[in-house]
Design a protein around this motif. Structure first.
Motif, PDB file in Angstrom:
ATOM      1  N   VAL A  89      31.473  49.214  34.307  1.00  0.00           N
ATOM      2  CA  VAL A  89      31.643  47.720  33.780  1.00  0.00           C
ATOM      3  C   VAL A  89      32.947  47.364  33.350  1.00  0.00           C
ATOM      4  N   ARG A  90      33.474  46.438  34.158  1.00  0.00           N
ATOM      5  CA  ARG A  90      34.741  45.805  33.887  1.00  0.00           C
ATOM      6  C   ARG A  90      34.901  44.468  33.183  1.00  0.00           C
ATOM      7  N   THR A  91      35.890  44.416  32.297  1.00  0.00           N
ATOM      8  CA  THR A  91      36.016  43.411  31.343  1.00  0.00           C
ATOM      9  C   THR A  91      37.658  43.120  31.448  1.00  0.00           C
ATOM     10  N   TRP A  92      37.639  41.885  30.967  1.00  0.00           N
ATOM     11  CA  TRP A  92      38.706  41.244  30.879  1.00  0.00           C
ATOM     12  C   TRP A  92      38.825  40.359  29.689  1.00  0.00           C
ATOM     13  N   GLN A  93      40.334  40.270  29.224  1.00  0.00           N
ATOM     14  CA  GLN A  93      40.621  39.541  27.898  1.00  0.00           C
ATOM     15  C   GLN A  93      40.697  37.959  28.523  1.00  0.00           C
ATOM     16  N   THR A  94      40.186  37.126  28.119  1.00  0.00           N
ATOM     17  CA  THR A  94      40.108  35.777  28.361  1.00  0.00           C
ATOM     18  C   THR A  94      41.440  35.023  28.161  1.00  0.00           C
ATOM     19  N   VAL A  95      41.919  34.335  29.201  1.00  0.00           N
ATOM     20  CA  VAL A  95      43.101  33.583  28.962  1.00  0.00           C
ATOM     21  C   VAL A  95      42.774  32.027  28.893  1.00  0.00           C
ATOM     22  N   ALA A  96      41.844  31.680  29.789  1.00  0.00           N
ATOM     23  CA  ALA A  96      41.535  30.349  29.524  1.00  0.00           C
ATOM     24  C   ALA A  96      40.210  30.066  29.912  1.00  0.00           C
ATOM     25  N   ASP A 118      52.220  40.662  38.422  1.00  0.00           N
ATOM     26  CA  ASP A 118      53.395  41.323  38.906  1.00  0.00           C
ATOM     27  C   ASP A 118      54.234  41.876  37.776  1.00  0.00           C
ATOM     28  N   PRO A 119      54.554  43.057  37.463  1.00  0.00           N
ATOM     29  CA  PRO A 119      55.172  43.682  36.514  1.00  0.00           C
ATOM     30  C   PRO A 119      56.456  43.001  36.046  1.00  0.00           C
ATOM     31  N   ALA A 120      57.158  42.347  37.004  1.00  0.00           N
ATOM     32  CA  ALA A 120      58.173  41.504  36.727  1.00  0.00           C
ATOM     33  C   ALA A 120      58.160  40.247  36.132  1.00  0.00           C
ATOM     34  N   VAL A 147      37.038  30.212  34.538  1.00  0.00           N
ATOM     35  CA  VAL A 147      37.759  31.016  33.578  1.00  0.00           C
ATOM     36  C   VAL A 147      38.629  31.883  34.203  1.00  0.00           C
ATOM     37  N   ALA A 148      39.743  32.463  33.394  1.00  0.00           N
ATOM     38  CA  ALA A 148      40.595  33.444  33.833  1.00  0.00           C
ATOM     39  C   ALA A 148      40.899  34.515  32.784  1.00  0.00           C
ATOM     40  N   GLY A 149      40.951  35.604  33.221  1.00  0.00           N
ATOM     41  CA  GLY A 149      41.391  36.643  32.278  1.00  0.00           C
ATOM     42  C   GLY A 149      42.119  37.824  32.887  1.00  0.00           C
ATOM     43  N   ILE A 150      42.551  38.570  31.952  1.00  0.00           N
ATOM     44  CA  ILE A 150      43.611  39.743  32.433  1.00  0.00           C
ATOM     45  C   ILE A 150      42.825  41.088  31.921  1.00  0.00           C
ATOM     46  N   ASP A 151      42.821  42.006  32.723  1.00  0.00           N
ATOM     47  CA  ASP A 151      42.404  43.449  32.480  1.00  0.00           C
ATOM     48  C   ASP A 151      43.866  44.266  31.936  1.00  0.00           C
ATOM     49  N   THR A 154      44.393  47.749  33.778  1.00  0.00           N
ATOM     50  CA  THR A 154      44.950  47.853  35.300  1.00  0.00           C
ATOM     51  C   THR A 154      45.844  46.716  35.707  1.00  0.00           C
ATOM     52  N   TRP A 155      46.222  45.494  34.645  1.00  0.00           N
ATOM     53  CA  TRP A 155      46.892  44.585  34.906  1.00  0.00           C
ATOM     54  C   TRP A 155      46.581  43.882  35.897  1.00  0.00           C
ATOM     55  N   GLN A 156      45.332  43.449  35.880  1.00  0.00           N
ATOM     56  CA  GLN A 156      44.957  42.488  36.875  1.00  0.00           C
ATOM     57  C   GLN A 156      44.294  41.328  36.283  1.00  0.00           C
ATOM     58  N   LEU A 157      44.433  40.070  37.175  1.00  0.00           N
ATOM     59  CA  LEU A 157      43.944  38.833  36.681  1.00  0.00           C
ATOM     60  C   LEU A 157      42.811  38.560  37.596  1.00  0.00           C
ATOM     61  N   VAL A 158      41.671  38.057  36.931  1.00  0.00           N
ATOM     62  CA  VAL A 158      40.474  37.593  37.441  1.00  0.00           C
ATOM     63  C   VAL A 158      40.389  36.160  37.125  1.00  0.00           C
TER      64      VAL A 158
END
Length: 195
Positions: A89-96, A118-120, A147-151, A154-158
């Motif tokens: 199960v993948r989860t992301w913290q919601t950004v917007a 991008d880590p920069a 909806v947009a979120g970040i894991d 893994t530092w991935q944006l969905v």
């Protein structure tokens, strides 16, 4: 607000009518689920809309952790385990989160983009940019909601978009067919920036 998705990849010759019937008979069970902002019952079919696989891949927007935990550790997810095994199960913290021009219409399609962060990039600036991009994208006529979120593991944006019609050919990401949308607490989800 939490975003969540699991993907069940099925054999190439799998009869996707089985999944359609499953959602047709069971999908309404989440129409009144505690803390569930929305659940999009999604499928991808091999050879359609560029999909290389047959897949059942529901996407959730949770208004609260209690309902999400009740689902994951209760009878809801146990039905998935019984029929298909226990998927990751993948989860992301919601950004917007933003509703489109006609959120009351039934969506027929969805797109999901997953990109590395991008880590920069400084995170505060990145979050501001994601919020603005989400607000802008939600203004497109056929968008039901986005909806947009970040894991952060893994530092991935969905970016997940529900469409009231088929998305434009230029829309990036994986394409899904929406079989059913449960949205018992969608109106309680924060609009705009999630915090």
């Amino acid at each position: 607000m939490q975003l969540m998705q699991y993907e069940i990849t099925l054999p190439a010759d799998y009869d996707m009518g089985i999944i359609r019937r499953r959602v047709g008979t069971r999908g309404s069970r989440t129409d009144h689920f505690t803390d569930l902002g929305a659940k999009a019952y999604l499928i991808r079919e091999r050879g359609q809309h560029g999909s290389p696989v047959n897949q059942y891949a529901p996407f959730y927007m949770w208004a609260g952790d209690t309902g999400m935990n009740h689902f994951l550790f209760g009878a809801g997810f146990d039905g998935i385990r019984t029929d298909f095994g226990r998927p990751a199960v993948r989860t992301w913290q919601t950004v917007a989160h933003i509703d489109g021009p006609a959120p009351g219409e039934p969506p027929v399609a969805a797109t999901r983009e997953v990109d590395p962060v991008d880590p920069a990039n400084a995170l505060p600036d990145l979050i501001d940019r994601i919020v603005h991009e989400t607000v802008d994208a939600a203004q497109e006529t056929d968008v039901n909601g986005i909806v947009a979120g970040i894991d952060p593991s893994t530092w991935q944006l969905v970016r997940f978009t529900l469409w009231n019609t088929q998305p434009p050919a230029t829309a990036p990401g994986d394409r899904y067919t929406v079989l059913h949308l449960s949205q018992p607490h969608r109106r309680s989800l924060p609009s705009g920036r999630a915090w």
